[in-house]
Write an enzyme that holds these catalytic residues in place. Sequence first.
Site, short mmCIF file in Angstrom:
data_model
loop_
_atom_site.label_atom_id
_atom_site.label_comp_id
_atom_site.label_asym_id
_atom_site.label_seq_id
_atom_site.Cartn_x
_atom_site.Cartn_y
_atom_site.Cartn_z
CG HIS A 111 -24.69 36.80 -20.83
ND1 HIS A 111 -23.48 36.54 -21.41
CD2 HIS A 111 -24.71 36.10 -19.67
CE1 HIS A 111 -22.80 35.70 -20.66
NE2 HIS A 111 -23.52 35.42 -19.59
C1 BDR Z 1 -28.46 33.97 -21.21
O1 BDR Z 1 -28.90 32.95 -20.32
C2 BDR Z 1 -29.54 33.51 -19.20
O2 BDR Z 1 -29.13 32.90 -18.02
C3 BDR Z 1 -29.23 34.97 -19.22
O3 BDR Z 1 -30.31 35.71 -18.69
C4 BDR Z 1 -28.97 35.28 -20.66
O4 BDR Z 1 -30.15 35.65 -21.33
C5 BDR Z 1 -26.94 33.86 -21.33
O5 BDR Z 1 -26.59 32.62 -21.85
#
Ligand code: BDR
Length: 308
Positions: free
Chosen positions: A239
Amino acid sequence: MPRRIIIDCDPGIDDSVALSMALYNKAFDVVAVTAVEGNVPAEMATINVQTVIEQLDPPRLPRIGAATSNDNSDYRDACFIHGGDGLGEVGFVTVDHHQRHASEKIICDEVRAAPGEIDIVCLGPLTNVARAIQRDPHFIENVGQIVMMGGSFNGIGNITQTAEFNIHCDPESAREVFHAPVKKTLIPLDITSQVQFSLSLMGLLPPESNAIGRFLHQVVPYLFRSYHQQLGLETIQIHDAIALLQLLEPDLFELESMTADVEIKGELTRGMTIFEKRCGRNAPHNLEVARVVDVSAARQAVFRYLNI
Ligand code: BDR
Ligand code: CA
């Protein structure tokens, strides 16, 4: 002129991939990397920022900010995805030799020193930016822009049925940042999760003879294991790396100006992002939301920026 940025993050394996893309990139001058409680608790987030920078050994060392707890009673970490230490349980040893300054202080200091010139990339909960707003009444008017990974446009969450992880960690702070008078771009979960990476990713990482490759070959395999074991998926999503691309390759995204808010109360919906989707309402728009991403070009761009 490189773009001057602060990366506020909660490493986290996908945060680490984003840092790997940023810290050697000539398009950026990363003035600070500030830790925030999220994927791992505050102390571990701070140590992980130091670890990632130490492992990557970039040409210019950014300032480091230390996280402190967000005091949110329903906060839960994401170690089930990123490993008990947040970095794939590799066992990195990092000596905490830096003099610590709170992340929100570093953010305020850097923005004050270069008014209008610094963009903030938020790859974790919005705790530090909300604290910076509270700490310095002139802070927000001096920020260039804020790019945030978080929220879910279609209302499907990843940590609860309705909430995306970063927003769920600290919904009050997210709400404050959403309403702050500054240019903001949100890259939500339903955009970042479209860009999936199969195991062939491992063969496209830089070689282990360089610092980025050596580091990523150690931490990324854990993400494949946890996505498989915890989510039943054979592909992973990175992400934060996709959110960072918004600054590097804005043409990969179609943005829409919208009115957005954060639910802070609901028993089933706390941390949910709410977007005005009704026709004919003319509430003022408060942020840009990524609505479309060029999936294949985004995937290629991640490989390209990891291999510079
Ligand atoms: C986000 O949540 C975290 O676990 C990841 O690093 C990312 O920033 C995705 O929902
Ligand atoms: Ca993150």
